[in-house]
Design an enzyme around this catalytic site. Structure first.
Site, PDB file in Angstrom:
ATOM      1  CD  GLU A  65     -16.784 144.298 -19.687  1.00  0.00           C
ATOM      2  OE1 GLU A  65     -17.980 144.215 -19.411  1.00  0.00           O
ATOM      3  OE2 GLU A  65     -15.911 144.588 -18.833  1.00  0.00           O
TER       4      GLU A  65
ATOM      5  CB  VAL B 103     -11.898 149.393 -17.260  1.00  0.00           C
ATOM      6  CG1 VAL B 103     -11.251 149.263 -15.888  1.00  0.00           C
ATOM      7  CG2 VAL B 103     -12.301 150.834 -17.521  1.00  0.00           C
TER       8      VAL B 103
ATOM      9  N   GLY C  82       2.756 143.873 -26.824  1.00  0.00           N
ATOM     10  CA  GLY C  82       1.485 144.508 -27.203  1.00  0.00           C
ATOM     11  C   GLY C  82       0.672 144.993 -26.009  1.00  0.00           C
TER      12      GLY C  82
ATOM     13  CG  ASP D 231      -3.920 153.057 -19.586  1.00  0.00           C
ATOM     14  OD1 ASP D 231      -4.603 153.208 -20.611  1.00  0.00           O
ATOM     15  OD2 ASP D 231      -3.949 152.001 -18.901  1.00  0.00           O
TER      16      ASP D 231
ATOM     17  CE  LYS E 160      -6.660 150.584 -18.830  1.00  0.00           C
ATOM     18  NZ  LYS E 160      -5.378 149.861 -18.773  1.00  0.00           N
TER      19      LYS E 160
HETATM   20  N1  HSE Z   1      -1.707 149.956 -22.063  1.00  0.00           N
HETATM   21  C1  HSE Z   1      -2.789 149.351 -21.369  1.00  0.00           C
HETATM   22  C2  HSE Z   1      -2.266 148.545 -20.213  1.00  0.00           C
HETATM   23  C3  HSE Z   1      -3.574 148.496 -22.307  1.00  0.00           C
HETATM   24  O1  HSE Z   1      -1.067 148.250 -20.220  1.00  0.00           O
HETATM   25  O2  HSE Z   1      -2.998 148.215 -19.298  1.00  0.00           O
HETATM   26  C4  HSE Z   1      -4.849 147.945 -21.741  1.00  0.00           C
HETATM   27  O3  HSE Z   1      -5.758 148.962 -21.450  1.00  0.00           O
END
Ligand code: HSE
Length: 335
Positions: free
Chosen positions: A131, A134, A189, A203, A207
């Protein structure tokens, strides 16, 4: 008292630390939700002595991720170390082969090794739960796997990276430059350990692959996606767009064509400022789903960061604890 669900925790970055903190501070409430005690029994991280605001000193630290995954005293491996290959993948494989359920937020690993990992999960009769992989706090995996199980989905579109959206909206609303916005996203973060994965769109592509496999076609492959990120977008581009009543967002799209082909893309788009995606701000994410018979669904929510991602991880852990109860007997009834 039902038997505890014993957790091996791999990775104590932003998300792993928040999961550990919540499993410690809210142990009672979370265990009550799960119907049985949730216990971290061992953990692995590169530097166990680093100050993190969570005290795991009473628990065994295991230097090797693979060794953690193979321990006979864990029921599930919670993999939050990241990386598509290497120690994370090895640990995931070992966990599944040793009949431990896998909970992971690792979209890069899932996108690249989906077929292999799910074959292992099937062979060894254990679950892979993802979960948090994504859109962090948006429960999109549950929606696709469960709530929309009866639907034929024709398109999934949205904003899938919190870092990029935070950067674009910070540049837009506060007039800061690209580099300063990235430093902020890292400090908060949101960014990956390697932030080029965020700003170059990879990234988002990882996803999108996970979403496309669930929603459209299990054979959708990463190399099918033309991917560009926001690396070259400057404040002046955003100002030019604003002057035309437009907004720039990094948009991912996967669509099933009438001939069955899946067309996917990740690219910055200049949107009318009234567009629903143009109004998604900060580290929020959004997903638009076109489906039959349900119709169109829009979900907007927190897409990155410790709290929202930990929420998805804990939901999976609680689901696994409950699922085993269902197998054993009726949900929540004491023995
Ligand atoms: N680095 C990713 C983002 C973290 O900024 O969406 C969450 O998957």
């Amino acid at each position: 008292m039902r038997k505890p669900l014993r957790i091996g925790l791999l990775g104590l970055g932003v998300v792993g630390t928040e999961v550990a903190r919540l499993l410690t501070v809210e142990q009672k409430t979370l265990s009550a939700q799960a119907g049985r005690p949730l216990e971290i029994v061992a953990y692995s991280t590169r530097d166990p002595h680093k100050k993190r605001g969570v005290d795991l000193s009473g628990l065994p630290w295991v230097a090797s991720p693979s060794e953690l995954a193979a321990r006979s005293d864990i029921d599930i491996l919670v993999e939050l170390m990241g990386g598509s290959d290497g120690p994370a993948l090895e640990a995931a494989e070992i966990a599944l082969k040793n009949k431990k359920h896998l909970v992971t937020a690792n979209k890069a690993m899932l996108a690249k090794h989906w077929k292999h990992l799910f074959a292992l999960s099937k062979k060894h009769h254990v679950a892979i739960m993802f979960e948090a992989s994504v859109c962090a706090g948006i429960p999109i995996i549950k929606v696709l796997r469960e709530s929309f199980a009866s639907n034929r989905i024709s398109r999934v579109r949205g904003i899938l990276n919190g870092t990029c959206n935070y950067m674009l909206t910070s540049m837009e609303t506060r007039g800061i430059e690209f580099d300063a916005a990235l430093v902020e996203a890292q400090r908060l973060g949101y960014a990956e350990a390697d932030p080029t994965l965020d700003i170059d769109g990879h990234d988002t592509a990882h996803k999108l692959i996970v979403l496309a496999k669930l929603a459209l076609d299990p054979d959708a492959k990463p190399q099918d996606i033309p991917t560009s990120g926001i690396r070259d977008i400057r404040l002046s581009d955003i100002r030019d767009a604003q002057a035309r009543n437009k907004t720039i967002r990094l948009v991912a799209s996967a669509e099933k064509m009438p001939d069955g082909q899946i067309v996917m893309s990740v690219a910055p788009q200049v949107l009318d400022s009234e567009h629903v995606l143009a109004n998604v701000s900060g580290a929020m994410n959004a997903i638009l789903i076109d489906s039959e018979p349900a119709g169109s669904l829009t979900m907007i929510g927190p897409g990155a960061g410790g709290g929202p991602t930990a929420s998805g991880v804990l939901a999976d852990i609680i689901d696994l604890a409950r699922f085993e109860i269902v197998v054993e007997g009726p949900l929540y009834l004491p023995r």
